[in-house]
Design an enzyme around this catalytic site. Structure first.
Site, PDB file in Angstrom:
ATOM      1  N   TYR A 140       0.818  -1.208   0.000  1.00 11.52           N
ATOM      2  CA  TYR A 140       0.000   0.000   0.000  1.00 11.52           C
ATOM      3  C   TYR A 140       0.854   1.261   0.000  1.00 11.52           C
ATOM      4  O   TYR A 140       1.624   1.498   0.926  1.00 11.52           O
ATOM      5  CB  TYR A 140      -0.914   0.000   1.229  1.00 11.52           C
ATOM      6  CG  TYR A 140      -1.824   1.194   1.340  1.00 11.52           C
ATOM      7  CD1 TYR A 140      -2.927   1.325   0.514  1.00 11.52           C
ATOM      8  CD2 TYR A 140      -1.574   2.202   2.272  1.00 11.52           C
ATOM      9  CE1 TYR A 140      -3.774   2.422   0.608  1.00 11.52           C
ATOM     10  CE2 TYR A 140      -2.416   3.301   2.394  1.00 11.52           C
ATOM     11  CZ  TYR A 140      -3.513   3.408   1.551  1.00 11.52           C
ATOM     12  OH  TYR A 140      -4.341   4.490   1.648  1.00 11.52           O
ATOM     13  N   ASN A 217       7.696  -2.200   2.478  1.00  5.37           N
ATOM     14  CA  ASN A 217       6.761  -1.142   2.862  1.00  5.37           C
ATOM     15  C   ASN A 217       6.219  -1.422   4.264  1.00  5.37           C
ATOM     16  O   ASN A 217       5.017  -1.390   4.498  1.00  5.37           O
ATOM     17  CB  ASN A 217       5.609  -1.088   1.849  1.00  5.37           C
ATOM     18  CG  ASN A 217       4.704   0.109   2.039  1.00  5.37           C
ATOM     19  OD1 ASN A 217       5.165   1.235   2.087  1.00  5.37           O
ATOM     20  ND2 ASN A 217       3.401  -0.137   2.139  1.00  5.37           N
ATOM     21  N   SER A 259       3.526  -3.552   4.419  1.00  8.40           N
ATOM     22  CA  SER A 259       3.697  -4.937   4.002  1.00  8.40           C
ATOM     23  C   SER A 259       5.028  -5.108   3.299  1.00  8.40           C
ATOM     24  O   SER A 259       5.727  -4.138   3.011  1.00  8.40           O
ATOM     25  CB  SER A 259       2.562  -5.340   3.046  1.00  8.40           C
ATOM     26  OG  SER A 259       1.295  -5.093   3.609  1.00  8.40           O
ATOM     27  N   SER A 297       0.156  -6.204   8.480  1.00  5.53           N
ATOM     28  CA  SER A 297       1.217  -6.294   7.482  1.00  5.53           C
ATOM     29  C   SER A 297       0.983  -7.505   6.584  1.00  5.53           C
ATOM     30  O   SER A 297       0.691  -8.598   7.062  1.00  5.53           O
ATOM     31  CB  SER A 297       2.581  -6.407   8.169  1.00  5.53           C
ATOM     32  OG  SER A 297       3.632  -6.330   7.225  1.00  5.53           O
ATOM     33  N   GLY A 298       1.104  -7.294   5.282  1.00  2.54           N
ATOM     34  CA  GLY A 298       0.999  -8.397   4.332  1.00  2.54           C
ATOM     35  C   GLY A 298       2.380  -8.865   3.936  1.00  2.54           C
ATOM     36  O   GLY A 298       3.011  -8.289   3.059  1.00  2.54           O
TER      37      GLY A 298
END
Length: 392
Positions: A140, A217, A259, A297-298
């Site tokens: 994102y 990120n 993420s 968080s991904g």
């Protein structure tokens, strides 16, 4: 927009005494050291500074439309998206290039990959026979880029696939990482590689390569470590009162932890379950830098091997496939695998290259002013170098 990169250098150049594992990097110290792997980074930025986004394309092999690659996926924390991961888990096959972009532009990336195939890979009947499941990862970038502008187009994706090359990957504010932030520094795309000595099936000595690309990120300043040194905590303690207040204000504005998508490539012969194990080792490198896999968080990792060339499954509307295979008559296929008792060097390399790739994403990032006039500062390489070298 990003400022000049003239003062940015990679971590290995900035801190020569830093030791990141036992294995040496490849010639480019990039994922493109893996033979046949091609990458393109396309940044999309507007004159008003409100758009800072892009697309990163990883092509596993030039003839990817003829041969699939074995692959494996690992989810450290699942607050994110990696399309095509279900099919990888089901079959162990990577059937498309891997595209990394922003959360809001997954759809355009997905469509762009299909438009590329319809433009360049039609059969003699005018149909597109490839059984393709696009693999699109996202993080994102909405703090620095206006998601309502939807800047990515299918044509960006087509051009990115065509422009993918074996050159070293441009790092920092590039491609899908253009608007990304890591440990509260302006960061984005980073890459690294390792060379592992081994043998082939005939017992001859060969060098295998493990390459990593990250779109970083995630993370707060407090947890940022370099070579085991708690750099982030030290930097925060050394800030003056006014700087502290500014940092605290910025941290509140970035409302959630971000993420990280990690792509691992290798030319070592690995089966899908071994590649899943390789993907897991990215967690070690992430943790060394300061990633905890927070709730929002991904952290999704994919690994693929170019060693085995698996013929592409084709779907013909006429029912006449070029590679006739009877769906009810098992047909063996010969593939190679690495002895599990000899795999540790690949595991370590994946972890170490991940750690270094994240450092490179941060060290190569440049200060950016973006959406709503928000500014994210680049990491002060001089300060980080002084802190780390004092404690080596």
């Amino acid at each position: 927009m990003a400022e000049s990169k003239s003062n940015r250098i990679r971590v290995r150049e900035a801190i020569p005494g830093l030791r990141i594992g036992r294995f040496k990097p490849g010639k480019l110290n990039s994922i493109t050291d893996v033979p046949g792997v091609l990458v393109d980074v396309t940044s999309i930025q507007s004159e008003d500074k409100n758009v800072n986004s892009g697309i990163t394309t990883i092509v596993p092999r030039r003839d990817w439309h003829k041969f699939c690659s074995f692959a494996g996926v690992f989810r450290f924390n699942g607050c994110g998206e990696l399309t095509g991961s279900h099919w990888i888990e089901e079959t162990g096959l990577l059937t498309s290039p891997i595209l990394l972009t922003s959360t809001g532009t997954i759809g355009e990336a997905y469509r762009g990959l299909y438009e590329y195939c319809y433009k360049y890979h039609l059969d003699e009947e005018g149909e597109m026979p490839l059984f393709i499941v696009p693999v699109i990862g996202e993080t994102y970038d909405g703090f620095l880029s206006d998601h309502s502008r939807f800047p990515l187009t299918p044509q960006h994706v087509i051009d990115s696939i065509l422009n993918a090359s074996g050159d070293a990957v441009p790092e920092g504010c590039t491609g899908g990482g253009t608007g990304m932030i890591c440990h509260r520094f302006k960061a984005g795309t980073g890459s690294s590689s390792r060379i592992v000595k081994g043998v082939d099936e005939a017992g001859n000595e060969v060098n295998y390569t493990v390459g990593v690309l990250v779109q970083a990120n995630y993370g707060g300043l407090d947890t940022f470590h370099v070579g085991g040194v708690p750099v982030g905590a030290i930097l925060k303690e050394e800030q003056e009162a006014a700087q502290k207040q500014e940092a605290e204000s910025n941290e509140k504005e970035v409302r959630k932890d971000g993420s990280i998508i990690i792509v691992i490539a290798t030319d070592a012969p690995l089966l899908p379950v071994q590649l899943q194990r390789l993907a897991k080792r990215a967690t070690v490198g992430l943790a060394k830098v300061g990633g905890y896999g927070n709730n929002t968080s991904g952290d999704i990792f994919v690994a693929f091997s170019t060693a085995n060339k698996i013929p592409y499954q084709e779907v013909s509307m006429s029912g006449q496939a070029k590679r006739p295979v009877h769906p009810h008559e098992p047909s063996p296929m010969t593939v190679q695998m690495t002895d599990n008792d000899s795999i540790n060097g690949l595991f370590e390399s994946a972890a170490d290259a991940t750690e270094e790739a994240i450092y490179n994403a941060i060290f190569m990032g440049t200060t950016m002013t973006g959406f709503k006039g928000r500014t994210v500062e680049e990491a002060d390489i001089g300060k980080i170098k002084a802190i780390v070298e004092k404690r080596l």
